[in-house]
Scaffold this active site. Structure first.
Site, PDB file in Angstrom:
ATOM      1  N   GLU A 145      -0.074  -1.080   5.647  1.00  0.00           N
ATOM      2  CA  GLU A 145       1.044  -0.667   6.491  1.00  0.00           C
ATOM      3  C   GLU A 145       0.972   0.806   6.841  1.00  0.00           C
ATOM      4  O   GLU A 145       1.441   1.223   7.896  1.00  0.00           O
ATOM      5  CB  GLU A 145       2.369  -0.964   5.771  1.00  0.00           C
ATOM      6  CG  GLU A 145       3.613  -0.802   6.640  1.00  0.00           C
ATOM      7  CD  GLU A 145       4.207   0.602   6.623  1.00  0.00           C
ATOM      8  OE1 GLU A 145       5.104   0.892   7.441  1.00  0.00           O
ATOM      9  OE2 GLU A 145       3.780   1.438   5.794  1.00  0.00           O
ATOM     10  N   ASP A 179       0.821  -1.214   0.000  1.00  0.00           N
ATOM     11  CA  ASP A 179       0.000   0.000   0.000  1.00  0.00           C
ATOM     12  C   ASP A 179       0.852   1.259   0.000  1.00  0.00           C
ATOM     13  O   ASP A 179       2.053   1.233   0.284  1.00  0.00           O
ATOM     14  CB  ASP A 179      -0.955   0.010   1.197  1.00  0.00           C
ATOM     15  CG  ASP A 179      -0.231  -0.018   2.540  1.00  0.00           C
ATOM     16  OD1 ASP A 179       0.787  -0.717   2.645  1.00  0.00           O
ATOM     17  OD2 ASP A 179      -0.689   0.657   3.477  1.00  0.00           O
ATOM     18  N   HIS A 194       6.283   9.789   0.808  1.00  0.00           N
ATOM     19  CA  HIS A 194       5.049  10.537   1.074  1.00  0.00           C
ATOM     20  C   HIS A 194       5.086  11.960   0.515  1.00  0.00           C
ATOM     21  O   HIS A 194       4.164  12.738   0.780  1.00  0.00           O
ATOM     22  CB  HIS A 194       4.726  10.600   2.572  1.00  0.00           C
ATOM     23  CG  HIS A 194       4.644   9.259   3.243  1.00  0.00           C
ATOM     24  ND1 HIS A 194       4.321   9.120   4.574  1.00  0.00           N
ATOM     25  CD2 HIS A 194       4.848   8.007   2.794  1.00  0.00           C
ATOM     26  CE1 HIS A 194       4.335   7.835   4.903  1.00  0.00           C
ATOM     27  NE2 HIS A 194       4.656   7.140   3.823  1.00  0.00           N
ATOM     28  N   GLU A 228      12.297  -1.450   3.079  1.00  0.00           N
ATOM     29  CA  GLU A 228      11.988  -0.029   3.166  1.00  0.00           C
ATOM     30  C   GLU A 228      13.161   0.778   2.604  1.00  0.00           C
ATOM     31  O   GLU A 228      14.303   0.304   2.582  1.00  0.00           O
ATOM     32  CB  GLU A 228      11.741   0.370   4.620  1.00  0.00           C
ATOM     33  CG  GLU A 228      10.458  -0.170   5.223  1.00  0.00           C
ATOM     34  CD  GLU A 228       9.248   0.702   4.913  1.00  0.00           C
ATOM     35  OE1 GLU A 228       9.396   1.704   4.179  1.00  0.00           O
ATOM     36  OE2 GLU A 228       8.151   0.378   5.415  1.00  0.00           O
TER      37      GLU A 228
END
Length: 362
Positions: free
Chosen positions: A136, A76, A339, A165
């Site tokens: 997540e 996600d 983000h 990550e």
């Protein structure tokens, strides 16, 4: 899976595979299409066993090796940018060798590396479990990895885990823990024209903010890595109207604490700092120690060749740590771009991450 399931080419360049994954919108709660695509691609690999639980998929080898490594990543993303003409959105776009799009760094580059390895490593030197999971980026109670722990704990067993990550291709050991608190002040409501009849709860919160402002966050060395802590007010709510003295104020606080502490230790630390105020813990997640002294971890660090660093943010390595599995973060891309409205990753970083893991596992 349906007839409209998107076909992923796992033999393509891993950077192009990343672009194909970005093109599948998978904002948290909308992971069905990407989970279908990943499942279909993995079921096309006869050397793997595959299980799906909701929108989480586990694939694994059964070669009887003496060690098993878990490679994990979430499917996600956070919501798409709302700023017009943002490049960190869906579908993806290229600028030379730089790939833009939501999830480019967090963490579809890492997922692409997992998928490429799953296709290429038919007989790895260690048995490998590939974990792809949903939810997540939202509250922990919805985590697909947490659901896999509850439903299929045995499938997550391993000697060592790597969460892909973004780390700029450097091993980042463990992670800080995180906790949230609400600190409440109370007063007495009154008309603002007769303020002396009341007690201002917002003014009473000034002392909370002053203590947080003057607080000096610690740097704590854990297993040879230096973890920087942070303790900050992140939100404040108070007041009912423009002509009313407020009778209640809530200051929300976030504490990122080193993995030498438990969530209860962190709470005790915050309560001591804010002694005299009403403190309520609203959320907490333990951190993870680096675990770099494990033979598999040490071997991996040596194979990567770069000095390991601490992970300041919280990641799901903490979930593996709770299971007793040493875990590190290692993936392509700069975490500082995650983000953002211009989220992007260099194609070379994705290829380098794939090469490092392939060398180690092959």
């Amino acid at each position: 899976m349906t007839a409209s399931t998107i076909a992923l080419d796992l033999t393509a360049d891993v950077a192009e595979l990343t672009a194909a994954l970005i093109d599948i919108n998978s904002v948290s709660g909308n992971e069905g299409a990407i989970a279908d695509a990943v499942e279909a691609a993995l079921r096309g690999l006869p050397h793997l066993r595959v299980l799906r639980d909701g929108d989480a998929i586990v694939a694994w080898t059964e070669l009887g090796r003496t060690e098993r490594v878990v490679l994990a990543g979430h499917l996600d993303t956070v919501p798409l940018p709302t700023v017009p003409y943002s490049r960190g959105t869906v579908p993806s776009s290229w600028d030379g060798e730089v790939l833009y799009g939501r999830g480019a760094t967090d963490m579809k580059g890492g997922v692409a590396v997992q998928l490429a390895l799953a296709a290429q490593l038919k007989e790895p030197s260690r048995d490998v479990t590939y974990v792809f999971y949903d939810h997540e980026e939202v509250q922990a109670s919805l985590s697909g990895l947490g659901r896999l722990v509850r439903h299929h704990r045995g499938l997550l067993d391993g000697d060592f885990a790597i969460l892909l990550e973004p780390t700029n291709g450097t091993v980042e050991g463990g992670c800080n823990g995180t906790s949230r608190f609400e600190v409440t002040t109370t007063g007495k409501a009154a008309h603002s024209a007769r303020a002396w009849m009341g007690q201002n709860a917002i003014h009473a919160a000034a002392e909370i903010l002053a203590r947080l402002r003057d607080h000096e966050p610690a740097t704590v060395t854990v297993d040879g890595l230096d973890y920087r802590e942070s303790l900050n007010a992140v939100k404040i709510n108070g007041g009912t109207a423009g002509n009313v003295i407020p009778d209640k104020t809530i200051v929300e606080i976030n504490y990122r604490f080193a993995p030498d502490k438990t969530p209860d230790d962190a709470e005790a630390y915050v309560r001591e700092l804010l002694d005299g105020f009403a403190v309520v813990r609203t959320d907490a997640a333990a951190g993870a120690r680096p675990g770099l002294n494990h033979p598999a971890a040490a071997d991996f660090v040596a194979a990567v060749g770069a000095e390991p660093k601490p992970k300041y943010g919280w990641t799901d390595v903490a979930r593996f740590s709770e299971l007793g599995i040493p875990a590190v973060n290692f993936g392509p891309g700069d975490a500082l771009l995650a983000h953002t409205d211009n989220e992007h990753v260099h194609a070379g970083a994705i290829r380098a991450c794939l090469d490092a893991l392939r060398r180690w596992l092959a």
